[in-house]
Enzyme design. Structure first.
Site, PDB file in Angstrom:
ATOM      1  N   CYS A   2      45.677  54.857 -16.458  1.00 21.44           N
ATOM      2  CA  CYS A   2      44.900  55.199 -17.654  1.00 21.44           C
ATOM      3  C   CYS A   2      44.522  56.672 -17.648  1.00 21.44           C
ATOM      4  CB  CYS A   2      43.644  54.332 -17.726  1.00 21.44           C
ATOM      5  SG  CYS A   2      42.650  54.621 -19.206  1.00 21.44           S
ATOM      6  N   CYS A  59      36.407  51.790 -14.509  1.00 21.52           N
ATOM      7  CA  CYS A  59      37.261  51.579 -13.339  1.00 21.52           C
ATOM      8  C   CYS A  59      36.934  52.608 -12.272  1.00 21.52           C
ATOM      9  CB  CYS A  59      38.741  51.690 -13.712  1.00 21.52           C
ATOM     10  SG  CYS A  59      39.325  50.387 -14.824  1.00 21.52           S
ATOM     11  N   CYS A 112      42.883  51.478 -22.793  1.00 16.92           N
ATOM     12  CA  CYS A 112      42.340  50.581 -21.791  1.00 16.92           C
ATOM     13  C   CYS A 112      43.444  49.658 -21.292  1.00 16.92           C
ATOM     14  CB  CYS A 112      41.178  49.749 -22.334  1.00 16.92           C
ATOM     15  SG  CYS A 112      40.352  48.765 -21.058  1.00 16.92           S
ATOM     16  N   GLN A 162      33.874  33.538 -17.835  1.00 15.32           N
ATOM     17  CA  GLN A 162      34.618  34.246 -16.793  1.00 15.32           C
ATOM     18  C   GLN A 162      35.484  35.314 -17.447  1.00 15.32           C
ATOM     19  OE1 GLN A 162      34.109  34.100 -13.668  1.00 15.32           O
ATOM     20  NE2 GLN A 162      33.073  32.140 -13.341  1.00 15.32           N
ATOM     21  N   PHE A 191      23.101  26.435 -11.778  1.00 12.31           N
ATOM     22  CA  PHE A 191      23.525  27.599 -12.566  1.00 12.31           C
ATOM     23  C   PHE A 191      24.827  27.257 -13.302  1.00 12.31           C
ATOM     24  CE2 PHE A 191      21.605  28.908  -8.510  1.00 12.31           C
ATOM     25  CZ  PHE A 191      20.439  29.533  -8.957  1.00 12.31           C
ATOM     26  N   GLU A 216      20.856  24.317 -15.653  1.00  9.10           N
ATOM     27  CA  GLU A 216      21.048  25.672 -16.165  1.00  9.10           C
ATOM     28  C   GLU A 216      19.713  26.216 -16.676  1.00  9.10           C
ATOM     29  OE1 GLU A 216      21.871  29.260 -17.523  1.00  9.10           O
ATOM     30  OE2 GLU A 216      23.241  28.105 -16.246  1.00  9.10           O
ATOM     31  N   CYS A 242      29.679  36.169  -6.787  1.00  7.85           N
ATOM     32  CA  CYS A 242      30.162  37.365  -7.485  1.00  7.85           C
ATOM     33  C   CYS A 242      29.574  38.630  -6.877  1.00  7.85           C
ATOM     34  CB  CYS A 242      29.847  37.290  -8.981  1.00  7.85           C
ATOM     35  SG  CYS A 242      28.081  37.224  -9.368  1.00  7.85           S
TER      36      CYS A 242
END
Length: 441
Positions: free
Chosen positions: A68, A77, A151, A257, A287, A307, A377
């Site tokens: 890019c 990035c 992108c 996701q 969650f 949740e 994550c």
């Protein structure tokens, strides 16, 4: 950096920091140099501020040309100069280091998955009115947003919207300065949530409704920056996303996701990590969001899904009718499930936010639950939560690492943990057999 570290120096890059910058050491101090890779010799000008890269004397064999033209300017990035296989390996080592630091030993070989470019289906954009134009893009490091003229991670269906979006946003009276735009690419089409400094006028609403019709958008919502309330401005039909073959209607800005193929990899790892279940066994999901994992898991047994976000919990409950799913709204940070709440639970699956499971971790460790699947994550939060689970007698018997945020430093992992002695022995025996088979072949 110490003010005494000044002048031009040649340094050896010894590793990558958490932000993706090369790490060197001089006079016992760490120096972080963007755009450099482990094993490289670089020439750097050191000052009281940030180090300035002058040249790369010897480059890494893993160095590639960034795809890019905005790389280095756009903050989306951090590692486009690193080959994708090496990027996946570095992310894998971050997860393994977190687990090892938490106390786990004899880790199983990790299954690795890396998404493809052009598949990102969720993005939080910064928007800004400038003289004669509107910028839509991501912030440069500690700076203003950079207009996304190119992108390589975004799904084409989102990127192609940016040009007409700049035009319609530029016509809104509500966009007086900076705002934000969140886009989810759902099965029913793009779902947009807009935040502007000023409230939408009736003319603004009419323009957005016309834009939604013209571009087959699923929905456009507006979020009040003061009270964070969200209202629907335009909707063309049913808002729909399928999880495990079950259609749900996600609320605006719902968690999704980042890439569909990565979601499939995560779901597969979770399903593979579940213990053998019978009809009476209950899996508790913490969650749960809108049901990304819930509905695929319900094919194997009953799921009790918790949740904390009310809109997401209501979405899950609305889709659960007639299925082996019980949905609950519960703030697990303020009101975690206690050991007695989990006494009849066969397994727990949790996909906590970036900060980790927080107050839920300790009662989970103190419970009698034999099997846990932790979807991480954030390696730092994984290390913290993992240490508590290791102290409670859990072992890691399965590990899947998913790179769904290409060229960033972010990494997902699915960790299968057990303190069921029989299951641990069985998995250890299976791994030993597989290792022996590989050595023989």
């Amino acid at each position: 950096m110490n003010d005494t570290l000044t002048g031009v120096s040649e340094l050896r890059i010894e590793g990558l920091g958490a932000a993706g910058d090369g790490v060197a050491h001089i006079n016992g101090q760490s120096v972080f140099i963007p755009g450099t890779l482990p094993g490289e010799d670089v020439q750097v000008r050191l000052s009281a501020g940030h180090p300035e890269l002058i040249s790369i004397v010897h480059s890494s064999p893993e160095r590639v040309t960034p795809p890019c033209s905005l790389f280095g300017e756009c903050g989306g990035c951090a590692l486009q100069h690193l080959s994708l296989p090496a990027l996946l390996e570095w992310k894998s080592q971050r997860v393994i280091h977190a687990l090892t630091a938490a106390g786990f030993a004899d880790l199983p070989s990790a299954r690795l998955f890396q998404t493809k470019p052009g598949t990102r289906r969720r993005m939080d954009f910064a928007i800004q009115r400038v003289p004669g134009a509107v910028i839509i893009g991501l912030h440069r490091r500690n700076g203003d947003p950079v207009d996304m003229a190119e992108c390589h991670i975004l799904h084409p269906a989102i990127f192609e919207l940016l040009v007409p979006l700049r035009e319609v946003l530029g016509s809104l009276g509500a966009l007086t300065g900076r705002g934000s735009l969140m886009v989810n690419l759902l099965d029913s089409g793009p779902d947009l949530t807009l935040q502007t400094p000023a409230p939408l006028t009736s003319a603004d609403r009419a323009k957005l409704a016309a834009f939604a019709r013209a571009h087959n958008l699923s929905r456009i919502s507006w979020q009040d920056p003061k009270n964070q309330g969200i209202e629907t401005v335009a909707q063309s039909g049913a808002v729909r996303e399928e999880f495990g073959g079950v259609a749900v209607s996600p609320p605006p800005s719902a968690f999704l996701q980042a890439a569909a193929d990565a979601e499939n990899a995560i779901v597969t790892a979770v399903l593979d990590g579940l213990p053998s279940l019978n009809k009476k066994d209950v899996t508790v999901e913490l969650f749960a969001g809108c049901g990304t994992l819930t509905f695929p898991m319900s094919e194997k047994g009953r799921v009790m899904a918790y949740e904390g976000n009310l809109a997401a919990a209501n979405c899950l409950k609305a889709a659960a009718g007639g299925r082996r799913v019980d949905g609950f709204h519960r703030d697990l940070g303020r009101q975690p499930l206690l050991p007695q709440d989990l006494k009849s639970t066969r397994a727990v699956v949790l996909d906590p936010p970036y900060a980790g499971a927080g107050a839920q971790t300790f009662p989970l460790a103190k419970s009698a639950v034999p099997d846990i699947i932790y979807v991480s994550c954030n390696p730092a939060a994984l290390e913290k939560d993992g240490r508590t689970l290791w102290n409670a007698g859990f072992s890691v018997i399965g590990l899947t690492i998913v790179d769904q945020f290409l060229w960033s430093t972010e990494v997902e992992a699915v960790i299968v943990l057990s303190r069921d002695a029989k299951r641990i022995r069985r998995e250890s025996s299976r791994r030993s057999h597989n290792d022996l088979f590989r050595s023989d072949s």
